[in-house]
Write a protein that holds these residues in place. Sequence first.
Motif, PDB file in Angstrom:
ATOM      1  N   CYS A 299       0.813  -1.219   0.000  1.00  0.00           N
ATOM      2  CA  CYS A 299       0.000   0.000   0.000  1.00  0.00           C
ATOM      3  C   CYS A 299       0.841   1.260   0.000  1.00  0.00           C
ATOM      4  O   CYS A 299       0.362   2.339  -0.325  1.00  0.00           O
ATOM      5  CB  CYS A 299      -0.933   0.022   1.215  1.00  0.00           C
ATOM      6  N   LEU A 300       2.116   1.119   0.334  1.00  0.00           N
ATOM      7  CA  LEU A 300       2.924   2.293   0.488  1.00  0.00           C
ATOM      8  C   LEU A 300       3.171   3.098  -0.765  1.00  0.00           C
ATOM      9  O   LEU A 300       3.461   4.268  -0.693  1.00  0.00           O
ATOM     10  CB  LEU A 300       4.269   1.930   1.070  1.00  0.00           C
ATOM     11  N   VAL A 301       3.054   2.510  -1.910  1.00  0.00           N
ATOM     12  CA  VAL A 301       3.304   3.258  -3.136  1.00  0.00           C
ATOM     13  C   VAL A 301       2.330   4.415  -3.289  1.00  0.00           C
ATOM     14  O   VAL A 301       2.680   5.467  -3.804  1.00  0.00           O
ATOM     15  CB  VAL A 301       3.241   2.321  -4.362  1.00  0.00           C
ATOM     16  N   ALA A 302       1.109   4.237  -2.818  1.00  0.00           N
ATOM     17  CA  ALA A 302       0.089   5.273  -2.970  1.00  0.00           C
ATOM     18  C   ALA A 302       0.250   6.406  -1.969  1.00  0.00           C
ATOM     19  O   ALA A 302      -0.361   7.453  -2.124  1.00  0.00           O
ATOM     20  CB  ALA A 302      -1.300   4.662  -2.826  1.00  0.00           C
TER      21      ALA A 302
ATOM     22  N   LEU B 265       4.814  11.911 -17.299  1.00  0.00           N
ATOM     23  CA  LEU B 265       3.872  10.873 -16.896  1.00  0.00           C
ATOM     24  C   LEU B 265       4.627   9.560 -16.688  1.00  0.00           C
ATOM     25  O   LEU B 265       5.253   9.044 -17.617  1.00  0.00           O
ATOM     26  CB  LEU B 265       2.789  10.707 -17.959  1.00  0.00           C
ATOM     27  N   TRP B 266       4.547   9.014 -15.481  1.00  0.00           N
ATOM     28  CA  TRP B 266       5.262   7.807 -15.106  1.00  0.00           C
ATOM     29  C   TRP B 266       4.297   6.657 -14.852  1.00  0.00           C
ATOM     30  O   TRP B 266       3.275   6.821 -14.196  1.00  0.00           O
ATOM     31  CB  TRP B 266       6.086   8.045 -13.844  1.00  0.00           C
ATOM     32  N   LYS B 267       4.643   5.493 -15.380  1.00  0.00           N
ATOM     33  CA  LYS B 267       3.922   4.249 -15.105  1.00  0.00           C
ATOM     34  C   LYS B 267       4.739   3.492 -14.058  1.00  0.00           C
ATOM     35  O   LYS B 267       5.911   3.196 -14.269  1.00  0.00           O
ATOM     36  CB  LYS B 267       3.800   3.409 -16.374  1.00  0.00           C
ATOM     37  N   ILE B 268       4.092   3.166 -12.931  1.00  0.00           N
ATOM     38  CA  ILE B 268       4.759   2.477 -11.836  1.00  0.00           C
ATOM     39  C   ILE B 268       4.150   1.078 -11.693  1.00  0.00           C
ATOM     40  O   ILE B 268       2.932   0.944 -11.559  1.00  0.00           O
ATOM     41  CB  ILE B 268       4.590   3.247 -10.504  1.00  0.00           C
ATOM     42  N   GLN B 269       4.987   0.061 -11.727  1.00  0.00           N
ATOM     43  CA  GLN B 269       4.543  -1.319 -11.556  1.00  0.00           C
ATOM     44  C   GLN B 269       5.134  -1.869 -10.249  1.00  0.00           C
ATOM     45  O   GLN B 269       6.348  -1.862 -10.076  1.00  0.00           O
ATOM     46  CB  GLN B 269       5.013  -2.189 -12.713  1.00  0.00           C
TER      47      GLN B 269
ATOM     48  N   THR C 104       0.156   1.821 -11.340  1.00  0.00           N
ATOM     49  CA  THR C 104      -0.350   3.162 -11.060  1.00  0.00           C
ATOM     50  C   THR C 104       0.354   4.127 -12.013  1.00  0.00           C
ATOM     51  O   THR C 104       1.440   3.849 -12.509  1.00  0.00           O
ATOM     52  CB  THR C 104      -0.099   3.604  -9.601  1.00  0.00           C
ATOM     53  N   TRP C 105      -0.291   5.242 -12.278  1.00  0.00           N
ATOM     54  CA  TRP C 105       0.270   6.296 -13.123  1.00  0.00           C
ATOM     55  C   TRP C 105       0.314   7.568 -12.304  1.00  0.00           C
ATOM     56  O   TRP C 105      -0.593   7.838 -11.530  1.00  0.00           O
ATOM     57  CB  TRP C 105      -0.619   6.526 -14.346  1.00  0.00           C
ATOM     58  N   HIS C 106       1.359   8.359 -12.475  1.00  0.00           N
ATOM     59  CA  HIS C 106       1.354   9.683 -11.860  1.00  0.00           C
ATOM     60  C   HIS C 106       2.233  10.644 -12.650  1.00  0.00           C
ATOM     61  O   HIS C 106       3.162  10.245 -13.326  1.00  0.00           O
ATOM     62  CB  HIS C 106       1.713   9.630 -10.366  1.00  0.00           C
ATOM     63  N   CYS C 107       1.850  11.899 -12.535  1.00  0.00           N
ATOM     64  CA  CYS C 107       2.542  12.964 -13.230  1.00  0.00           C
ATOM     65  C   CYS C 107       3.578  13.574 -12.288  1.00  0.00           C
ATOM     66  O   CYS C 107       3.256  13.944 -11.163  1.00  0.00           O
ATOM     67  CB  CYS C 107       1.527  14.027 -13.668  1.00  0.00           C
ATOM     68  N   VAL C 108       4.806  13.665 -12.745  1.00  0.00           N
ATOM     69  CA  VAL C 108       5.894  14.221 -11.951  1.00  0.00           C
ATOM     70  C   VAL C 108       6.219  15.611 -12.495  1.00  0.00           C
ATOM     71  O   VAL C 108       6.526  15.766 -13.682  1.00  0.00           O
ATOM     72  CB  VAL C 108       7.141  13.313 -12.019  1.00  0.00           C
TER      73      VAL C 108
ATOM     74  N   GLU D 130       9.078  -0.978 -10.516  1.00  0.00           N
ATOM     75  CA  GLU D 130       9.705  -0.500 -11.747  1.00  0.00           C
ATOM     76  C   GLU D 130       8.924   0.709 -12.230  1.00  0.00           C
ATOM     77  O   GLU D 130       7.695   0.682 -12.274  1.00  0.00           O
ATOM     78  CB  GLU D 130       9.702  -1.578 -12.823  1.00  0.00           C
ATOM     79  N   GLY D 131       9.631   1.765 -12.574  1.00  0.00           N
ATOM     80  CA  GLY D 131       8.996   2.969 -13.086  1.00  0.00           C
ATOM     81  C   GLY D 131       9.542   3.333 -14.446  1.00  0.00           C
ATOM     82  O   GLY D 131      10.742   3.234 -14.689  1.00  0.00           O
ATOM     83  N   SER D 132       8.636   3.738 -15.340  1.00  0.00           N
ATOM     84  CA  SER D 132       9.021   4.149 -16.686  1.00  0.00           C
ATOM     85  C   SER D 132       8.288   5.434 -17.046  1.00  0.00           C
ATOM     86  O   SER D 132       7.071   5.539 -16.879  1.00  0.00           O
ATOM     87  CB  SER D 132       8.640   3.071 -17.710  1.00  0.00           C
ATOM     88  N   ARG D 133       9.028   6.407 -17.566  1.00  0.00           N
ATOM     89  CA  ARG D 133       8.419   7.654 -18.031  1.00  0.00           C
ATOM     90  C   ARG D 133       7.883   7.419 -19.437  1.00  0.00           C
ATOM     91  O   ARG D 133       8.572   6.875 -20.290  1.00  0.00           O
ATOM     92  CB  ARG D 133       9.437   8.783 -18.056  1.00  0.00           C
ATOM     93  N   TYR D 134       6.642   7.818 -19.654  1.00  0.00           N
ATOM     94  CA  TYR D 134       6.004   7.578 -20.954  1.00  0.00           C
ATOM     95  C   TYR D 134       5.866   8.829 -21.809  1.00  0.00           C
ATOM     96  O   TYR D 134       6.000   8.755 -23.022  1.00  0.00           O
ATOM     97  CB  TYR D 134       4.617   6.932 -20.767  1.00  0.00           C
ATOM     98  N   ALA D 135       5.528   9.961 -21.231  1.00  0.00           N
ATOM     99  CA  ALA D 135       5.270  11.153 -22.022  1.00  0.00           C
ATOM    100  C   ALA D 135       5.283  12.382 -21.135  1.00  0.00           C
ATOM    101  O   ALA D 135       5.363  12.267 -19.910  1.00  0.00           O
ATOM    102  CB  ALA D 135       3.908  11.024 -22.716  1.00  0.00           C
ATOM    103  N   ALA D 136       5.144  13.521 -21.763  1.00  0.00           N
ATOM    104  CA  ALA D 136       4.938  14.745 -20.990  1.00  0.00           C
ATOM    105  C   ALA D 136       3.530  14.717 -20.404  1.00  0.00           C
ATOM    106  O   ALA D 136       2.639  14.084 -20.963  1.00  0.00           O
ATOM    107  CB  ALA D 136       5.111  15.968 -21.901  1.00  0.00           C
TER     108      ALA D 136
END
Length: 147
Positions: A17-20, A40-44, A59-63, A135-141
């Motif tokens: 739960c800590l990722v959120a 925009l980052w995709k976190i697995q 989860t997805w979040h904008c950095v 694992e986190g990957s940046r996908y787009a602005a």
Amino acid sequence: MMMNGLRYRRWVAAVVCLVATTMVRPVYADAGDFGAMPGLWKIQVRHVENGKAGAPTVTWHCVDEGADPWTTFASWTPAHGECTTTDPQRRTTSLTWKLTCKGSPEASAHVDFDSAKHYTGSVSVEGHGEVIQVEGSRYAACTSPED
């Protein structure tokens, strides 16, 4: 002290739960010197049991540019508040810290960037090994505040 199976699974579930959450105690430094791109980052997140990683929770979040790396990429503390973060270490491409949780063995966590657009990390519990992979990957602005 060994944890029984149910207690161990509950503790690991709390760690998942800590990722959120974003309750990691920050270390103050210039966020701009951290080697991660905004966007925009995709976190697995994968729960590891008996040495095998399970299916990812995504989860997805904008950095934002200049975002604090501790609250952006190392937000791994249980929402229950029974864990404290200690010994935070920050480099330009990595974060490491310890988690001390009530009634549980100490855990260590890390996030390592192999590029400005990708990172891997994990949480390991003393005596149990790796319990979480991330694992986190940046996908787009980011295109809007809702991203």
